[in-house]
Design an enzyme around this catalytic site. Structure first.
Site, PDB file in Angstrom:
ATOM      1  CE  LYS A  60      55.554  -3.860  63.999  1.00 29.24           C
ATOM      2  NZ  LYS A  60      55.869  -3.477  65.529  1.00 29.24           N
ATOM      3  CB  SER A 134      57.448  -0.317  64.178  1.00 26.26           C
ATOM      4  OG  SER A 134      56.761  -0.815  65.119  1.00 26.26           O
ATOM      5  CB  SER A 158      55.050   0.942  66.610  1.00 27.70           C
ATOM      6  OG  SER A 158      55.740   1.011  67.044  1.00 27.70           O
TER       7      SER A 158
END
Length: 559
Positions: A60, A134, A158
């Protein structure tokens, strides 16, 4: 061609084939990744133990990867990290290869996967729907088969919402179990690094390489008193389930899919217990509606204010609005909210009581890109109904696939007290595809190796016998076990237990099976065949033939 190199080449071919550029923020040049792959293969060939050799990883974009900019989804925020974040370094030390950094809801603020100047990340199954955020790019990279593993973060859900929407596993460990150094914070006090994988076994393997080496590093905090966990033998598990009415409005078909998952767990022998979900949902609303959102301003608020003053290029307006509004929350509200949260947490833990896990749908539904665009705040708030409270309450959680509804992945979430991560994984195995296994010896109920089956989530289906084509021999092993061989004519019926266990668990048993034992097809008295433990015929030369006893337990009870 060496294995890691071939996998890297296949991954870049897959990237071209799926044509999802919005997944990536920083993708390493192919030649650079292949050179690292060559080095990994040479280390393995030289005898070095690299348990994750050949595993490809996506990270990420708010987690530091040396050689790639850390953006947190905002180009103006980008910086060049001096080193890998510890979680990345540990995966690389085990032989994993990082392909690149992935797109996310900017500054990890959102559960939708659309709040990014790098583009909305589309769902892996239905591109008209959101991927979930996210950690959107990381989840989709795994779901599309580009990488084996991916790192995400989880503050409000997330690491779980995108797992559910893309049909993969998302592990949100106990807070602090995985180091968050080198991670751009969202809410630093409750942020967690998470792992995505297509199977629970792959996620667990990765997790064991990135966790803190000593529990002391995690638990020795004066502001985090944690009572010792009671020792819990494997199964039958106690699963807390709220009434359907408390789940609120769910997408069409989701209530039925959730109830079916509850029935599947009950069928494995789990005890289903009622739970009042109210303290969980009330706390969930506090994460963004209360004063806790002020911590997001602490993390990146001054940077956003400065960027807005210069024109705000590259800022997602929804994210900027959420974080800048948090600047003006008065301090007294935080203390009020902390007191209320403490009361809700006490109530929530009392509701969990002696339950081993709380089972919930991961989200109430799966919106389209258009629906999120029409109501970005409302759609996001709905998605966090079941996930937002987990880190506020200092709980562990695990999101796993649980089938499909109308052609889309449906996922559920298991939630438990801090440091029950292994327990949640064991329970989750009961929801994986299952196979039957025939056992005739040391794995029978009450025998020394039976706990191996229980630890894998196995459940006794029935007791029967083999077809009259087998002979049983007592092997000179420790612990004592019999050897079953198919001899056709001249055989007899042998007492057999049929166990149901996750398919992945059968693979783990096979990998650890010592010679002369082997896995083969065992024909049963009713004419069906299932996998079972057999014995290599060459090991029977000095073994006593005990077929006339009719089974291993009868042989042990002969005196």
């Amino acid at each position: 061609m060496s294995s890691t190199v071939s996998r890297v080449r296949a991954a870049y071919a897959r990237i071209e084939a799926v044509d999802r550029p919005e997944i990536w923020i920083g993708l390493r040049p192919r030649a650079e990744a292949e050179a690292e792959a060559h080095a990994i293969d040479e280390r393995v060939a030289g005898g070095e133990h690299l348990p994750l050799a050949g595993r490809l990883v996506a990270v990420k974009g708010n987690i530091d990867v040396h050689g790639l900019p850390t953006t947190a989804g905002c180009p103006a925020y980008a910086y060049e990290p001096e080193a890998d974040a510890p979680v990345v370094a540990r995966l690389r030390a085990a032989g994993a290869l990082v392909l690149g950094t992935t797109n996310l809801d900017q500054f990890a603020t959102g559960l939708v996967g659309t709040r990014s100047p790098y583009g909305a990340v589309r769902n892996a199954v239905d591109p008209t729907r959101i991927s979930g955020g996210s950690s959107s790019g990381s989840a989709v990279a795994v779901a599309l088969g580009i990488v084996d593993l991916a790192l995400g973060t989880d503050t409000a859900g997330s690491g779980r919402v995108p797992a559910a929407f893309n049909g993969i596993v998302g592990v949100k460990p106990t807070r602090g179990l995985v180091p968050t150094a080198g991670v751009v914070p969202a809410c630093a006090s409750i942020d967690c690094v998470t792992v995505f994988a297509r199977t629970l076994a792959e996620a667990e393997q990765a997790l064991c390489h990135v966790t803190h080496q000593s529990p002391y590093e995690v638990t020795n905090h004066p502001d985090r008193p944690l009572p010792p966990l009671p020792q819990r033998a494997p199964g039958p598990w106690r699963i807390a389930v709220p009434p359907l009415a408390q789940l609120g409005d769910l997408d069409a078909g989701w209530a039925d899919a959730y109830e079916e998952t509850v029935h599947r767990l009950a069928a494995t022998g789990a005890s289903i217990r009622p739970l009042d979900l109210t303290p969980f949902t009330e706390a969930a609303a506090m994460l963004y509606e209360g004063a806790f959102v002020a911590e997001r301003y602490t993390a990146v608020g001054p940077f956003i204010d400065k960027l807005i003053s210069s024109g705000g290029e590259g800022l997602d307006p929804t994210v900027a609005g959420i974080i800048t509004r948090a600047r003006d929350i008065p301090a007294h509200r935080l203390f009020t909210d902390q007191e209320r949260l403490a009361d809700l947490r006490t109530r929530a833990l009392a509701e969990l009581a002696d339950a081993d896990a709380l089972l919930l749908p991961t989200t109430p539904g799966h919106p389209t890109l258009a629906e999120v665009a029409a109501d970005p705040l409302g759609a996001n708030a709905r998605l966090g109904r079941f996930t937002n409270s987990t880190n506020l309450f200092d709980l562990a959680a695990l999101a796993v696939p649980a089938g499909e509804v109308n052609g889309l992945p449906f996922g559920v979430m298991l939630v438990g007290p801090a440091f029950t991560d292994d327990r949640l994984a064991t329970i989750a195995r009961a929801l994986e595809p299952r196979v039957s296994l025939a056992v005739v010896g040391a794995h029978l109920t009450g025998q020394p190796l039976n706990p191996q089956l229980l630890a894998l989530g196995a459940v006794l289906d029935r007791t029967t016998t083999t077809a009259p084509a087998y002979r049983l021999h007592a092997l000179p092993t420790t612990p004592p076990k019999p050897g079953l061989v198919n001899v056709g004519a001249g055989g007899a019926q042998i007492e057999t237990e049929i166990w149901s266990l996750p398919a992945e668990g059968l693979g783990r048993l096979l990998a650890a099976l010592p010679r002369p034992m082997a896995l083969g097809s065992v024909e049963l008295a009713d004419g069906t065949s299932v996998p079972g433990f057999l014995c290599e015929p060459g090991a029977l030369a000095d073994a006593e033939d005990i077929t006339h006893h009719g089974g291993w337990r009868a042989f042990l009870a002969r005196d």
